[in-house]
Design a protein around this motif. Structure first.
Motif, PDB file in Angstrom:
ATOM      1  N   THR A  15      -3.651   2.151 -10.656  1.00 38.77           N
ATOM      2  CA  THR A  15      -3.995   1.681  -8.992  1.00 38.77           C
ATOM      3  C   THR A  15      -2.761   2.031  -8.256  1.00 38.77           C
ATOM      4  O   THR A  15      -1.709   2.273  -8.869  1.00 38.77           O
ATOM      5  N   THR A  16      -3.038   1.992  -7.080  1.00 41.17           N
ATOM      6  CA  THR A  16      -1.917   2.224  -6.007  1.00 41.17           C
ATOM      7  C   THR A  16      -0.700   0.787  -6.132  1.00 41.17           C
ATOM      8  O   THR A  16       0.289   0.925  -5.856  1.00 41.17           O
ATOM      9  N   GLY A  30       1.440   8.680  -6.497  1.00 39.27           N
ATOM     10  CA  GLY A  30       0.255   7.984  -6.049  1.00 39.27           C
ATOM     11  C   GLY A  30      -0.548   7.610  -7.519  1.00 39.27           C
ATOM     12  O   GLY A  30      -0.028   8.071  -8.424  1.00 39.27           O
ATOM     13  N   ALA A  31      -1.754   6.975  -7.311  1.00 33.89           N
ATOM     14  CA  ALA A  31      -2.490   6.617  -8.336  1.00 33.89           C
ATOM     15  C   ALA A  31      -2.821   7.845  -9.072  1.00 33.89           C
ATOM     16  O   ALA A  31      -3.294   8.946  -8.514  1.00 33.89           O
ATOM     17  N   ASN A  87       0.744  -1.231   0.040  1.00 29.92           N
ATOM     18  CA  ASN A  87       0.064   0.062  -0.075  1.00 29.92           C
ATOM     19  C   ASN A  87       0.825   1.140   0.101  1.00 29.92           C
ATOM     20  O   ASN A  87       0.644   2.127   0.544  1.00 29.92           O
ATOM     21  N   SER A  92       9.298   0.644  -4.705  1.00 28.00           N
ATOM     22  CA  SER A  92       8.267   1.329  -3.883  1.00 28.00           C
ATOM     23  C   SER A  92       8.621   1.835  -2.337  1.00 28.00           C
ATOM     24  O   SER A  92       9.661   1.332  -1.792  1.00 28.00           O
ATOM     25  N   GLU A 115       2.590   4.616  -1.456  1.00 28.74           N
ATOM     26  CA  GLU A 115       2.178   5.649  -2.276  1.00 28.74           C
ATOM     27  C   GLU A 115       3.266   5.781  -3.368  1.00 28.74           C
ATOM     28  O   GLU A 115       2.826   6.016  -4.479  1.00 28.74           O
ATOM     29  N   ARG A 169      -0.262   4.836 -13.984  1.00 28.47           N
ATOM     30  CA  ARG A 169      -0.338   4.572 -12.299  1.00 28.47           C
ATOM     31  C   ARG A 169      -1.858   4.327 -12.172  1.00 28.47           C
ATOM     32  O   ARG A 169      -2.496   5.346 -11.683  1.00 28.47           O
TER      33      ARG A 169
END
Lengths: 109, 112
Positions: B70-71, B51-52, B28, B93, B30, B68
């Motif tokens: 989705t996350t 971020g998404a 999860n 990430s 960002e 991007r």
């Protein structure tokens, strides 16, 4: 982008000798991180330094952040063959991380 | 935890072909990014995302596209492969208070 110079580029040491790599930035850093990449592997986080003049130790590894927060060093005492790899500093000016060119360490048994 | 997963691990392309390197993270985070690693050049940032729906260029973005949606996912597209794109590519990430960067295991790409 961020100007980060890392020296030396390569270092060969006899097992048991000490090793030091230096990271120098053209600008003041909010923090600096160090990573190790074993041959054929991916970089793995070692430590983060935040405060001016900060010194942190991990067993035989000593990390230092300069007083002006523009340079940092990683010192390994009495190298072992398990220390072989490339050591990178990473400087985050914001959300993106720029890496130094790395120092490749070879330890001769 | 799987962490950062990137595929394929190895790929050979012909000049002019296109392909996508896949990257997914389950933390999860960002922030996601792509680096290429060449001998003596260290890790160079290609593109990154905070971020998404948000992406931006790094040091060496030419010849690459990212998105991007989705996350979790941050694919890297090579539009028309060139021999100069022969390299090892790492997806990464980061997030949380420590902001530690987690890397995938790398993708070895050869363009002939």
């Amino acid at each position: 982008g961020q100007q980060v110079m890392q020296i030396p580029q390569y270092q060969h040491v006899q097992e048991g000798e000490d090793f030091t790599t230096y990271c120098n930035s053209s600008t003041t850093l909010s923090n600096i991180q160090w990573y190790k990449q074993r041959p054929g592997g991916h970089p793995v986080f070692l430590i983060q330094l935040v405060k001016s003049g900060e010194v942190k130790k991990q067993k035989r590894l000593t990390f230092q952040f300069g007083e002006a927060k523009k340079n940092s060093s990683l010192h390994i005492t009495a190298t072992q063959t398990t220390d072989v790899g490339t050591y990178f500093c990473a400087c985050p000016p914001g959300n993106q991380f720029y890496f130094g060119t790395g120092t490749s360490l070879t330890v001769i048994p | 935890n799987a962490g950062v997963t990137q595929t394929p691990k190895f790929q050979v392309l012909k000049t002019g072909q296109s392909m996508t390197l896949q990257c997914a993270q389950d933390m999860n985070h960002e922030y996601m990014s792509w680096y290429r690693q060449d001998p003596g050049m260290g890790l160079r940032l290609i593109h990154y995302s905070v971020g998404a729906g948000i992406t931006d260029q790094g040091e060496v973005p030419n010849g690459y596209n990212v998105s991007r949606s989705t996350t979790e996912d941050f694919p890297l597209r090579l539009l028309s492969a060139a021999p100069s794109q022969t390299s090892v590519y790492f997806c990464a990430s980061s997030g949380g208070t420590a902001n530690t960067i987690y890397f995938g295991e790398g993708s070895w790409l050869t363009v002939v």
